[in-house]
Design a protein around this motif. Structure first.
Motif, PDB file in Angstrom:
ATOM      1  N   ILE A   1       0.829  -1.203   0.000  1.00  0.00           N
ATOM      2  CA  ILE A   1       0.000   0.000   0.000  1.00  0.00           C
ATOM      3  C   ILE A   1       0.863   1.252   0.000  1.00  0.00           C
ATOM      4  N   THR A   2       1.974   1.221   0.722  1.00  0.00           N
ATOM      5  CA  THR A   2       2.855   2.394   0.781  1.00  0.00           C
ATOM      6  C   THR A   2       3.406   2.731  -0.596  1.00  0.00           C
ATOM      7  N   ARG A   3       3.836   1.729  -1.342  1.00  0.00           N
ATOM      8  CA  ARG A   3       4.454   2.017  -2.643  1.00  0.00           C
ATOM      9  C   ARG A   3       3.446   2.590  -3.634  1.00  0.00           C
ATOM     10  N   HIS A   4       2.192   2.152  -3.552  1.00  0.00           N
ATOM     11  CA  HIS A   4       1.184   2.687  -4.466  1.00  0.00           C
ATOM     12  C   HIS A   4       0.831   4.136  -4.120  1.00  0.00           C
ATOM     13  N   TYR A   5       0.699   4.437  -2.832  1.00  0.00           N
ATOM     14  CA  TYR A   5       0.374   5.820  -2.459  1.00  0.00           C
ATOM     15  C   TYR A   5       1.581   6.745  -2.614  1.00  0.00           C
ATOM     16  N   ARG A   6       2.795   6.186  -2.534  1.00  0.00           N
ATOM     17  CA  ARG A   6       3.981   6.974  -2.837  1.00  0.00           C
ATOM     18  C   ARG A   6       3.901   7.490  -4.285  1.00  0.00           C
ATOM     19  N   ARG A   7       3.490   6.610  -5.170  1.00  0.00           N
ATOM     20  CA  ARG A   7       3.366   7.001  -6.578  1.00  0.00           C
ATOM     21  C   ARG A   7       2.295   8.065  -6.767  1.00  0.00           C
ATOM     22  N   ALA A   8       1.175   7.905  -6.037  1.00  0.00           N
ATOM     23  CA  ALA A   8       0.093   8.880  -6.158  1.00  0.00           C
ATOM     24  C   ALA A   8       0.528  10.251  -5.663  1.00  0.00           C
ATOM     25  N   LEU A   9       1.247  10.301  -4.540  1.00  0.00           N
ATOM     26  CA  LEU A   9       1.694  11.589  -4.008  1.00  0.00           C
ATOM     27  C   LEU A   9       2.766  12.222  -4.879  1.00  0.00           C
ATOM     28  N   ASP A  10       3.702  11.410  -5.371  1.00  0.00           N
ATOM     29  CA  ASP A  10       4.765  11.947  -6.222  1.00  0.00           C
ATOM     30  C   ASP A  10       4.200  12.529  -7.507  1.00  0.00           C
ATOM     31  N   ALA A  11       3.213  11.846  -8.082  1.00  0.00           N
ATOM     32  CA  ALA A  11       2.592  12.363  -9.300  1.00  0.00           C
ATOM     33  C   ALA A  11       1.887  13.681  -9.016  1.00  0.00           C
ATOM     34  N   ALA A  12       1.146  13.729  -7.913  1.00  0.00           N
ATOM     35  CA  ALA A  12       0.413  14.957  -7.570  1.00  0.00           C
ATOM     36  C   ALA A  12       1.362  16.120  -7.313  1.00  0.00           C
ATOM     37  N   ALA A  13       2.520  15.829  -6.729  1.00  0.00           N
ATOM     38  CA  ALA A  13       3.487  16.880  -6.425  1.00  0.00           C
ATOM     39  C   ALA A  13       4.066  17.515  -7.682  1.00  0.00           C
ATOM     40  N   THR A  14       3.998  16.804  -8.801  1.00  0.00           N
ATOM     41  CA  THR A  14       4.495  17.356 -10.067  1.00  0.00           C
ATOM     42  C   THR A  14       3.359  17.804 -10.974  1.00  0.00           C
ATOM     43  N   GLY A  15       2.140  17.877 -10.428  1.00  0.00           N
ATOM     44  CA  GLY A  15       1.008  18.376 -11.193  1.00  0.00           C
ATOM     45  C   GLY A  15       0.265  17.331 -11.991  1.00  0.00           C
ATOM     46  N   PHE A  16       0.492  16.063 -11.691  1.00  0.00           N
ATOM     47  CA  PHE A  16      -0.178  14.997 -12.423  1.00  0.00           C
ATOM     48  C   PHE A  16      -0.952  14.099 -11.465  1.00  0.00           C
ATOM     49  N   GLN A  17      -1.912  13.392 -12.000  1.00  0.00           N
ATOM     50  CA  GLN A  17      -2.634  12.391 -11.218  1.00  0.00           C
ATOM     51  C   GLN A  17      -2.209  11.015 -11.687  1.00  0.00           C
ATOM     52  N   ALA A  18      -1.732  10.216 -10.754  1.00  0.00           N
ATOM     53  CA  ALA A  18      -1.283   8.873 -11.102  1.00  0.00           C
ATOM     54  C   ALA A  18      -2.462   8.042 -11.605  1.00  0.00           C
TER      55      ALA A  18
END
Length: 845
Positions: free
Chosen positions: A280-297
């Motif tokens: 679960i951590t690795r999937h939400y890491r991707r979601a947060l990283d994408a959002a931080a760069t202006g994208f939605q995972a």
């Protein structure tokens, strides 16, 4: 793949500006759970910014987790800090008076170990923590039930840095709260959902003598219940799990939550496996990283399936999209199911033929749907599988599954994938760190000087080292920036990776590679030593931590005791007045009836207080204003927003049990806010109650000695979910106004279900609880204010109970007599509950 985020549409009408939202992304935190030491590693290696965990010595809301030993905290915090990760300790239970000295020592140990923050439920413990360790960050647990900006503002003076919001809040409500406070906000984004408000569930306490507010949740919400409406059983078919929500999965809502002002994104799961934490951590890491760069995972079907296989009762957005009671609680199951594979087509010999939507493999775990309550749910690991188009033929090991109990059309679910588990385990079980910390180095090299290396890492560690020998001039191979970068970049299995090296080289110095190797090792050692040293934070000497209550406050009043009576119907109000009661409380579903209740009390020269709802959410302050229009003498307040409202408007008030006053620090805090009296928490047993009375002025306390204990207090509405075609209070038609509803448990007890003015449901214990036998002792200790509460009793039953307790307080009958009379007159019996008098354990022999 990721999709660009439109911040203007994601933020909503009243959210912070796009610039503010983008700025806040730099401070986003992914917070992962850890039930043991291996889970800590799994969280870190898969991208957590912070980890929260409990201690095996107690005071955390997950006693069943392995938890961490207090003595290991320095090592754990050093491990986390070296990797740039924060560590939070959960002290999120109520604390009893006899435990305060112990918890003080724990606070000092946490401070000295370098813990970054402590999660707290108990208001008194929050006060104590500020005194003992004023520099240790304090996070208000979701157990503190802070559900609005007004609630948060009411406790800001405690020095709370962050609030973990109730799971029952929607994104628009979170947005409103963000506008009302500057305190950091944390929200759950994934994991199990409690059907009851955290901190407000007394089911385990009432039915099993094990308090959820002490970390001993018995998960009664996951059990089957039958619905009884107006005295008749309602056939709901396969819908049996009326109080078991689906799991929360908000991976697609991360951008909206960022725009709403959330700082920390929390994963539930301190009772889950390290593989679950990693997944679960690795999937939400991707979601947060994408959002931080202006994208939605973008989450594929496979991504979601992987998360479901780690643990899932079915995924939902919870309350984040608002209330949809039918979606939230389908009621068909309460167990982990995983992924739907298909349906049984036939059983052929020792093989099961399945119409399948996905492929299975030998070793996969599966379960055949059924009713756990009836014992016909079964499953096991696949021994062999053959695929023919959309059909799978699967077989199991000997006696793993009773094939005779399977039938055509029965659903089959995949619960485990060993290949996925092995893949996840590799992320945290190897010797080489998966997660690296960037380090920048500067090197000064000049002939005739010592080689000097400075390093600064992203985790905050810094160091400077020098060679022992002076550098000589090179004859063949002088130092170059490329050579230095190559040598100092060889960081092997350490947590560091060289990001940048700036070399200042004067002349043509040279040094053996062995010297560079030694310096590299010294850099790593010094960085580790730098970050391993906990911050210096002051703590108060234990002998100075004293609650200043004047001695004269403990004086015993010569006045006779008062019996306060809480009524939930007008019939009960009239009966109480007729019985001579002069202190009443009204707690009605329809607040329009309060005026008549107040007028009835006044005609009998009785004072009438009105009970506020237990929960106040954004936009609901009008309820308090409505209550004050009826001319009552004051309010019985049940949340911190109501406390603040009464303080601001000079309204007399008493604090109810829902504020969880379990120790003298909490009682003193609420008294300091202006409360006339504080109702003792229902979590205290007989001995703990007497301990509280010994250290608290008895005139400050009110003790409930007869009641139907409230079990679940829920945002979820059972009335709407099963007795209405609607989905929430806007379209349900309010069946709660027309029907008497009870939920029958497995032992046949029918628990009464009520809805309040906010359409929140409370399930009450069918059995009344009496503390009659402890009353004489409480009287001798100076307690003078006692309360009895009614639920559905008619006038006759109301009067009988009141008269019994009046006689008890007057000393004309014993507690045992009251108990026996109540037991004889109540058709379902009566329980002593947690206030049962201690008995000789050998008496049964």
């Amino acid at each position: 793949m990721a999709q660009p985020i439109n911040l203007a549409s994601a933020k909503g009408e009243h959210a912070p500006s796009a610039a503010t939202a983008i700025e806040s992304m730099h401070n986003l935190e992914l917070l992962a759970p850890a039930g043991d030491r291996l889970c800590v590693t799994a969280a870190v290696e898969n991208g957590a910014d912070a980890v929260y965990f409990g201690l095996e010595c107690g005071f955390n809301a997950r006693v069943r987790a392995t938890n961490l030993h207090l003595d290991t905290l320095p090592e754990v915090m050093a491990f986390l800090h070296e990797r740039g990760v924060r560590g939070y300790v959960a002290l999120n239970t109520l604390v009893f008076p006899s435990e305060l000295e112990t918890v003080e020592r724990h606070i000092v140990a946490l401070t000295n170990a370098g813990v970054d923050a402590v999660l707290v439920q108990d208001l008194g413990l929050a006060r104590l923590l500020r005194v003992v360790s004023p520099e240790l960050a304090l996070h208000a647990s979701t157990q503190m039930t802070l559900t609005s900006g007004e609630c948060i503002q009411a406790v800001e003076e405690l020095g709370i840095r962050r609030v973990v919001l109730a799971r029952e809040l929607s994104i628009p409500e979170i947005r409103t709260i963000r506008q009302q406070t500057a305190i950091e906000l944390e929200v759950f984004v994934h994991g199990a959902l409690c059907v009851a408000y955290s901190g407000q569930c007394l089911t385990s306490e009432s039915l099993g003598g094990r308090s959820a507010n002490r970390g001993h949740c018995a998960q009664a919400c996951r059990l089957p219940y039958d619905l009884v409406c107006d005295g008749q059983d309602v056939d709901l078919g396969d819908v049996k799990y009326l109080l078991s929500p689906q799991d929360l999965a908000a991976y697609e809502l991360v951008p909206e939550l960022i725009a709403a002002g959330i700082t920390s994104f929390k994963i539930e799961g301190r009772l889950k496996t390290p593989e679950y934490v990693a997944n679960i951590t690795r999937h939400y890491r991707r979601a947060l990283d994408a959002a931080a760069t202006g994208f939605q995972a973008k989450f594929t079907e496979q991504d979601v399936a992987e998360m479901e296989l780690s643990f899932s009762r079915g995924f939902s957005p919870g309350w984040l999209r608002g209330c949809d009671h039918k979606m939230l609680v389908p009621g068909l199951s309460s167990a982990k199911r995983g992924i739907l594979v298909g349906e049984v087509k036939a059983v052929r010999g020792h093989r099961v033929v399945v119409n399948a939507q996905r492929v299975l493999a030998p070793g996969d775990g599966v379960v055949f749907a059924g009713s756990r309550a009836e014992g016909d749910e079964q499953g096991g690991r696949i021994y062999e599988v053959t695929a023919r188009g959309n059909e799978l033929e699967i077989s199991f090991g000997r006696e793993a599954v009773d094939l005779r109990r399977l039938h055509s059309g029965q659903q089959i679910w995949q619960t485990d994938d060993p290949k996925l588990t092995a893949k996840l385990r590799k992320t945290f079980s190897g010797n080489t760190p998966q997660r690296r910390v960037g380090v920048d180095m500067t090197v000064r090299a000049a002939v005739g000087e010592r080689l000097r290396v400075g390093a600064r890492a992203d985790n905050g560690a810094t160091c400077t080292v020098e060679s022992c020998e002076l550098l000589s001039a090179a004859t063949k191979h002088p130092l170059t920036p490329q050579l230095l970068e190559q040598q100092f970049g060889r960081l092997g299995k350490t947590v560091y990776k060289l990001r940048q090296l700036d070399a200042d080289i004067t002349g043509t110095p040279m040094t053996p590679l062995s010297v560079l190797g030694k310096l590299r090792h010294h850099v790593i050692e010094q960085l580790a030593a730098s970050i391993a040293t906990p911050p210096s934070r002051r703590t108060a000497p234990q002998e100075t931590v004293v609650l200043p209550i004047p001695d004269d406050a403990f004086a015993v009043s010569p006045e006779p005791p008062t019996l306060h009576v809480l009524c939930r119907t007008m019939e009960q109000v009239q009966a109480a007045c007729n019985a001579g009661c002069r202190s009443l409380i009204a707690d009605f579903q329809d607040i329009r009836e309060y005026r008549a209740a107040v007028e009835t009390a006044k005609r009998s020269s009785a004072t009438m207080y009105l009970a506020t709802p237990r929960i106040q959410k954004p936009g609901e302050m009008g309820v308090f204003r409505a209550l004050t229009k009826h001319g009552a003498a004051g309010l019985l307040v049940r949340n911190m927003a109501a406390v603040a409202y009464c303080m601001e408007h000079g309204i007399p008030f008493r604090c109810d049990y829902s504020l969880n006053a379990a120790n003298q620090w909490t009682v003193d805090y609420l008294r300091g806010r202006g409360a006339e009296r504080v109702t003792v928490s229902y979590d205290l047993n007989r001995d703990q109650l007497l301990d509280l009375v010994a250290v608290t002025p008895p005139a400050w306390l009110e003790v409930v000695i007869h009641q139907h204990m409230p079990l679940f207090h829920m945002e979820h509405c059972v009335f709407c979910a099963v007795l209405s075609p609607g989905t929430n209070k806007t379209n349900c038609g309010r069946p709660c106004d027309e029907h008497d509803v009870r939920l029958r448990d497995r032992v046949g007890m029918e628990h009464v279900l009520h809805a309040d003015v906010g359409c929140r449901n409370t399930l009450f214990n069918a059995l009344p609880q009496s503390a009659a036998e402890i009353v004489p002792t409480l009287l001798s200790r100076g307690v003078r204010d006692f309360r009895v509460e009614f639920l559905t009793e008619d006038a006759t039953a109301t009067r009988e109970v009141i008269v019994l307790y009046q006689e008890l307080l007057a000393g004309r009958v014993t507690g045992k007599h009251v108990w026996q009379q109540l037991r004889a007159s109540n058709r379902v019996g009566v329980t002593r509950g947690t206030l049962e008098e201690r008995r000789n354990p050998l008496a049964v022999l």
